[in-house]
Write an enzyme that holds these catalytic residues in place. Structure first.
Site, PDB file in Angstrom:
ATOM      1  N   PRO A   2       0.870  -1.008  -0.022  1.00  0.00           N
ATOM      2  CA  PRO A   2       0.257   0.093   0.181  1.00  0.00           C
ATOM      3  C   PRO A   2       0.778   1.448   0.173  1.00  0.00           C
ATOM      4  O   PRO A   2       2.008   0.839   0.795  1.00  0.00           O
ATOM      5  CB  PRO A   2      -0.476  -0.051   1.396  1.00  0.00           C
ATOM      6  N   GLU A   3       0.873   1.784  -0.856  1.00  0.00           N
ATOM      7  CA  GLU A   3       1.572   3.433  -0.780  1.00  0.00           C
ATOM      8  C   GLU A   3       0.530   4.546  -0.266  1.00  0.00           C
ATOM      9  O   GLU A   3      -0.939   4.379   0.061  1.00  0.00           O
ATOM     10  CB  GLU A   3       1.521   3.930  -2.639  1.00  0.00           C
ATOM     11  N   HIS A 100      -1.507 -15.731   9.475  1.00  0.00           N
ATOM     12  CA  HIS A 100      -0.876 -14.910   9.304  1.00  0.00           C
ATOM     13  C   HIS A 100      -2.292 -13.796   9.653  1.00  0.00           C
ATOM     14  O   HIS A 100      -1.882 -11.999   9.084  1.00  0.00           O
ATOM     15  CB  HIS A 100      -0.360 -14.357   8.180  1.00  0.00           C
ATOM     16  N   ARG A 119       4.316 -11.175   5.307  1.00  0.00           N
ATOM     17  CA  ARG A 119       6.023 -10.476   5.507  1.00  0.00           C
ATOM     18  C   ARG A 119       5.938  -9.751   6.389  1.00  0.00           C
ATOM     19  O   ARG A 119       7.231 -10.189   6.681  1.00  0.00           O
ATOM     20  CB  ARG A 119       6.236  -9.516   3.872  1.00  0.00           C
TER      21      ARG A 119
END
Length: 283
Positions: A2-3, A100, A119
């Site tokens: 995400p930006e 996760h 991650r």
DNA sequence: ATGGGGGCCTGCCGGC
DNA sequence: TGCCGGCAGGCCCCCA
């Protein structure tokens, strides 16, 4: 992933289900993401009411009535998943516990929000709301690209005398807060500026052109995210990622999409990261 | 002070 | 089919 536009979209999606709702329970399934969670995070969240949900740079900020703010960063792979007990739509969103799922918020309105991050480059922290801007992660951030402080005067002074390539400077969160690798590539392509161009060598005129292009590229992406969001029940309940088409990013060896350019998109490495650009029209 | 590179993690994809 | 290397949208930290 995400930006800024994606984070904005996540905030927009979370607001209607979290705002003015009490967090009945916060389930914390591991001690850390990139860094340890703040001490007693689950207890400090439990029973608080969400007062405001907003964004600074790529950080999601959730103000609580305990006068603390929950700071969330999605890193590269973080996602917010919404499931709603009221509609029994666990077949959408997030039916059951998955790999996760690191933190789960059980809201008063029976909505469940799951932070999932393969991650674990993401982060969460709690900070006193009145001193939020002094938080280590927020204190050195540059102006918001969609705000008034990001203007020609500012950018000119920020670029003057800098010998580093413009790509790197635009990625520097102290200069502008919220641009990431994709949108910097896109902005430079729209502005016809080579990513390798030394920042200090850009004319005033070309620097001035960057401002509206940054705004336009980001606003369009936010609009695309917003329209893909609609009602979270229609979507798959996943926030943090949406399909978006890019002019240069990921288009190595494909033709440049600029009218009458005829160039071919190339990929190069800059400070260890991929840059996509058109050597023909970006100078 | 600044720039470059390493490191943190897992998943996925293409090539052999 | 299976293994391996390379790659990924972020950001901190150490080193020169």
């Amino acid at each position: 992933m995400p930006e800024l536009p994606e984070v904005e979209t996540v905030c927009t999606g979370l607001e209607p289900v979290m705002k003015n709702q009490i967090i009945l329970k916060a389930e914390v399934n591991r001690p850390n993401l990139r860094w340890p969670f703040p001490p007693n995070m689950a207890q400090r969240l439990t029973g608080t009411c969400v007062v405001r949900l907003w964004r600074r740079s790529k950080y999601i900020l959730i103000d609580l009535d305990s006068d603390e703010t929950l700071i969330i960063h999605l890193g590269m792979s973080g996602r917010m998943l919404i499931s709603d007990v009221r509609v029994g739509n666990f077949q959408f969103g997030h039916p059951k516990k998955e790999k996760h799922d690191h933190v789960v918020f059980y809201m008063e309105n029976d909505v469940r929000i799951t932070f999932n991050d393969a991650r674990r480059f993401g982060m969460m922290d709690l900070a006193p709301t009145p001193r939020l801007s002094q938080h280590k992660l927020l204190v050195s951030l540059g102006p918001e690209p969609l705000g008034n402080f990001f203007n020609e005067t500012y950018l000119q002074s920020a670029l003057t005398g800098k010998n580093s390539p413009i790509k790197q400077v635009l990625l520097d969160q102290r200069v502008i807060a919220g641009l990431g690798n994709i949108y910097v590539c896109e902005v430079l392509h729209h502005a016809s500026i080579s990513p390798k161009r030394r920042s200090g060598s850009l004319s005033k005129k070309r620097i001035g052109r960057i401002i509206p292009i940054v705004r336009e590229v980001l606003s369009k992406a936010i609009l695309a995210g917003g329209s893909s969001l609609k009602d979270y029940r229609q979507a798959d309940g996943e926030l943090g990622y949406f399909q978006h088409s890019f002019c240069v990013y990921g288009r190595e060896s494909l033709p440049c999409l600029k009218d009458n350019c005829g160039g071919t998109i190339r990929r190069i490495q800059q400070s260890g990261r991929s840059t996509f650009y058109c050597p023909t029209c970006q100078t």
